[in-house]
Design a protein around this motif. Structure first.
Motif, PDB file in Angstrom:
ATOM      1  N   ASP A  28      54.744  48.661  34.086  1.00 30.40           N
ATOM      2  CA  ASP A  28      55.300  47.389  34.532  1.00 30.40           C
ATOM      3  C   ASP A  28      54.600  46.160  33.973  1.00 30.40           C
ATOM      4  N   ALA A  29      53.514  46.340  33.231  1.00 31.40           N
ATOM      5  CA  ALA A  29      52.787  45.195  32.680  1.00 31.40           C
ATOM      6  C   ALA A  29      52.015  45.619  31.439  1.00 31.40           C
ATOM      7  N   ASP A  30      51.707  44.633  30.591  1.00 34.14           N
ATOM      8  CA  ASP A  30      51.012  44.896  29.322  1.00 34.14           C
ATOM      9  C   ASP A  30      49.495  44.907  29.477  1.00 34.14           C
ATOM     10  N   VAL A  31      48.998  44.139  30.448  1.00 35.38           N
ATOM     11  CA  VAL A  31      47.559  43.981  30.639  1.00 35.38           C
ATOM     12  C   VAL A  31      47.128  44.776  31.866  1.00 35.38           C
ATOM     13  N   SER A  32      46.083  45.553  31.730  1.00 36.41           N
ATOM     14  CA  SER A  32      45.534  46.323  32.841  1.00 36.41           C
ATOM     15  C   SER A  32      44.050  46.521  32.621  1.00 36.41           C
ATOM     16  N   LEU A  33      43.360  46.968  33.650  1.00 35.04           N
ATOM     17  CA  LEU A  33      41.931  47.263  33.546  1.00 35.04           C
ATOM     18  C   LEU A  33      41.660  48.266  32.429  1.00 35.04           C
ATOM     19  N   LYS A  34      42.420  49.347  32.405  1.00 31.90           N
ATOM     20  CA  LYS A  34      42.225  50.386  31.392  1.00 31.90           C
ATOM     21  C   LYS A  34      42.417  49.828  29.984  1.00 31.90           C
ATOM     22  N   ARG A  35      43.452  49.038  29.788  1.00 31.54           N
ATOM     23  CA  ARG A  35      43.744  48.504  28.456  1.00 31.54           C
ATOM     24  C   ARG A  35      42.736  47.441  28.030  1.00 31.54           C
ATOM     25  N   LEU A  36      42.239  46.660  28.964  1.00 31.95           N
ATOM     26  CA  LEU A  36      41.195  45.692  28.643  1.00 31.95           C
ATOM     27  C   LEU A  36      39.930  46.405  28.179  1.00 31.95           C
ATOM     28  N   LYS A  37      39.633  47.531  28.803  1.00 29.12           N
ATOM     29  CA  LYS A  37      38.471  48.310  28.379  1.00 29.12           C
ATOM     30  C   LYS A  37      38.707  48.925  27.000  1.00 29.12           C
ATOM     31  N   GLN A  38      39.928  49.387  26.748  1.00 28.64           N
ATOM     32  CA  GLN A  38      40.250  49.926  25.430  1.00 28.64           C
ATOM     33  C   GLN A  38      40.044  48.864  24.348  1.00 28.64           C
ATOM     34  N   ALA A  39      40.383  47.626  24.670  1.00 26.65           N
ATOM     35  CA  ALA A  39      40.272  46.527  23.714  1.00 26.65           C
ATOM     36  C   ALA A  39      38.855  45.972  23.612  1.00 26.65           C
ATOM     37  N   MET A  69      41.905  36.310  42.441  1.00 24.74           N
ATOM     38  CA  MET A  69      40.666  36.630  43.144  1.00 24.74           C
ATOM     39  C   MET A  69      40.715  38.028  43.745  1.00 24.74           C
ATOM     40  N   GLU A  70      41.836  38.358  44.350  1.00 23.16           N
ATOM     41  CA  GLU A  70      41.959  39.635  45.065  1.00 23.16           C
ATOM     42  C   GLU A  70      42.022  40.829  44.124  1.00 23.16           C
ATOM     43  N   HIS A  71      42.774  40.720  43.025  1.00 28.59           N
ATOM     44  CA  HIS A  71      43.026  41.882  42.170  1.00 28.59           C
ATOM     45  C   HIS A  71      42.112  41.955  40.949  1.00 28.59           C
ATOM     46  N   ILE A  72      41.674  40.803  40.438  1.00 31.73           N
ATOM     47  CA  ILE A  72      40.960  40.787  39.152  1.00 31.73           C
ATOM     48  C   ILE A  72      39.502  40.373  39.314  1.00 31.73           C
ATOM     49  N   ALA A  73      39.264  39.169  39.806  1.00 32.93           N
ATOM     50  CA  ALA A  73      37.896  38.650  39.864  1.00 32.93           C
ATOM     51  C   ALA A  73      36.989  39.476  40.760  1.00 32.93           C
ATOM     52  N   SER A  74      37.564  40.132  41.760  1.00 33.62           N
ATOM     53  CA  SER A  74      36.766  40.923  42.703  1.00 33.62           C
ATOM     54  C   SER A  74      36.388  42.298  42.171  1.00 33.62           C
ATOM     55  N   HIS A  75      36.965  42.709  41.048  1.00 33.10           N
ATOM     56  CA  HIS A  75      36.683  44.051  40.528  1.00 33.10           C
ATOM     57  C   HIS A  75      35.249  44.115  40.007  1.00 33.10           C
ATOM     58  N   PRO A  76      34.535  45.209  40.282  1.00 29.69           N
ATOM     59  CA  PRO A  76      33.122  45.285  39.850  1.00 29.69           C
ATOM     60  C   PRO A  76      32.913  45.265  38.344  1.00 29.69           C
ATOM     61  N   ASP A  77      33.930  45.592  37.564  1.00 31.42           N
ATOM     62  CA  ASP A  77      33.799  45.575  36.107  1.00 31.42           C
ATOM     63  C   ASP A  77      34.139  44.225  35.496  1.00 31.42           C
ATOM     64  N   VAL A  78      34.513  43.267  36.346  1.00 28.88           N
ATOM     65  CA  VAL A  78      34.966  41.955  35.888  1.00 28.88           C
ATOM     66  C   VAL A  78      33.985  40.882  36.331  1.00 28.88           C
ATOM     67  N   MET A  79      33.794  39.875  35.499  1.00 25.24           N
ATOM     68  CA  MET A  79      33.053  38.676  35.898  1.00 25.24           C
ATOM     69  C   MET A  79      33.947  37.457  35.732  1.00 25.24           C
ATOM     70  N   GLU A  93      25.911  41.568  30.149  1.00 23.58           N
ATOM     71  CA  GLU A  93      26.130  42.730  31.014  1.00 23.58           C
ATOM     72  C   GLU A  93      27.354  43.549  30.606  1.00 23.58           C
ATOM     73  N   ARG A  94      28.010  43.140  29.510  1.00 24.30           N
ATOM     74  CA  ARG A  94      29.201  43.839  28.990  1.00 24.30           C
ATOM     75  C   ARG A  94      30.316  43.916  30.040  1.00 24.30           C
ATOM     76  N   LYS A  95      30.473  42.862  30.794  1.00 28.59           N
ATOM     77  CA  LYS A  95      31.555  42.777  31.772  1.00 28.59           C
ATOM     78  C   LYS A  95      32.862  42.367  31.078  1.00 28.59           C
ATOM     79  N   LEU A  96      33.965  42.552  31.777  1.00 30.64           N
ATOM     80  CA  LEU A  96      35.255  42.035  31.332  1.00 30.64           C
ATOM     81  C   LEU A  96      35.361  40.603  31.844  1.00 30.64           C
ATOM     82  N   GLY A  97      35.097  39.648  30.981  1.00 32.16           N
ATOM     83  CA  GLY A  97      35.152  38.255  31.398  1.00 32.16           C
ATOM     84  C   GLY A  97      36.572  37.826  31.729  1.00 32.16           C
ATOM     85  N   ALA A  98      36.713  36.987  32.754  1.00 31.78           N
ATOM     86  CA  ALA A  98      38.033  36.519  33.179  1.00 31.78           C
ATOM     87  C   ALA A  98      37.973  35.028  33.459  1.00 31.78           C
TER      88      ALA A  98
END
Length: 317
Positions: A28-39, A69-79, A93-98
């Motif tokens: 249902d969407a192009d961007v996801s946690l898994k795909r951001l990590k792949q990239a 805030m609820e779905h993205i910024a709060s994830h432990p792999d995201v800053m 820290e090799r985080k997924l910056g947002a």
């Protein structure tokens, strides 16, 4: 190789489909946690946007901030990145910056207090218009093709004081040239291509590209097929043509990518979602030196953000 993407519309997709989360399976969407990590995404800029500009209110803007805030910024792999210091920590820290941007200031409703509110909530970039006119300025789709309103000029001045980065993708060309007089700050075109190569109203003329470069701004080449080619389909080779055009105008140190993933219905062959960025990197390495490719993929954007994001002490209440 790490990536910075200057524009995606995942938040819009989350509004349209309330069951859609950050860990979705890709249907249902192009961007996801898994795909951001792949990239190997160093920083993704998430736009607050609704396609019906007449309905976008400040409450709806706040709702998308909440979803972020609820779905993205709060994830432990995201800053969540709001300052230069947070960007540097995220990279270390090799985080997924947002980062958060607002695509079209319609939802501010002409109220500069709302601008300040969004700044303190962490919105760091603002696209002035979408395609239509709003209270601040005319978009590229407005037939009168005017510049800024009186209140729009006040908005530009206030953004300069706060340190909000302005985004001219979608802004009518007279407004573009007026902005150069209204502000001495560098600005960006988060998702626009070369008009010379593809004469779409959303693309930039050579003169605009040169002006952005001279001001020290950035241009994000976008993966919207109609912005890349006059043909029905577009390929990665078309992306490279626009990159080379901008480089030929002095923009090698000022260009990156702004995919517009989740804001497009048709896709570039081989660049169907965020996880495909590796394919673009591999193709670029066939034509450019590794140091140049690093600049295109992340270095140019990171340098700009480090120079233009506020420092921690600036935003303490």
């Amino acid at each position: 190789m790490r990536v910075v993407d200057a524009h995606c519309d995942l938040l819009m997709k989350m509004v349209e489909n309330r069951r859609l989360g950050f860990d979705h399976d890709g249907r249902d969407a192009d961007v996801s946690l898994k795909r951001l990590k792949q990239a190997e995404m160093a920083a993704q800029i998430y736009a607050i946007f609704l396609p019906d500009r007449n309905r976008l209110t400040f409450d709806q803007v706040l709702e998308q901030v909440r979803l972020f805030m609820e779905h993205i910024a709060s994830h432990p792999d995201v800053m969540f990145i709001r300052t230069k210091e947070e960007l540097e920590r995220s990279l270390k820290e090799r985080k997924l910056g947002a980062l958060l941007s607002l695509e079209g200031v319609d939802g501010l409703e002409g109220n500069l207090t709302y601008l300040h509110t969004l700044f303190y909530l962490g919105v760091r970039l603002m696209g002035i218009t979408w395609n239509e006119a709003n209270w601040a300025a005319d978009g590229v789709g407005e037939s009168r093709k005017a510049g800024f309103s009186v209140k729009g000029k006040q908005f530009v001045k206030e953004c300069g004081k706060l340190g909000v980065i302005l985004d001219i993708s979608h802004l009518a060309e007279p407004g573009f040239w007026e902005l150069l007089e209204l502000s001495d700050k560098p600005f960006i075109a988060s998702h626009s291509n070369s008009y010379t190569l593809c004469p779409h109203l959303r693309n930039l003329t050579d003169e605009q590209i040169k002006a952005i470069v001279k001001r020290g701004g950035r241009i994000g080449i976008t993966f919207v097929p109609p912005f890349l080619s006059k043909e029905k389909n577009a390929a990665i080779s078309d992306v490279l043509k626009h990159l080379e055009r901008i480089c030929s105008l002095g923009g090698a140190g000022h260009v990156g990518f702004g995919s517009d993933f989740d804001g497009i219905d048709t896709k570039v062959q081989g660049l169907e979602h965020t996880g495909c960025y590796n394919a673009l990197t591999e193709e670029l390495l066939k034509h450019y030196r590794a140091a140049e490719v690093e600049g295109f993929m992340h270095g140019n954007w990171l340098q700009f953000l480090k120079a233009n994001l506020p420092v921690d002490s600036f935003i303490k209440l």
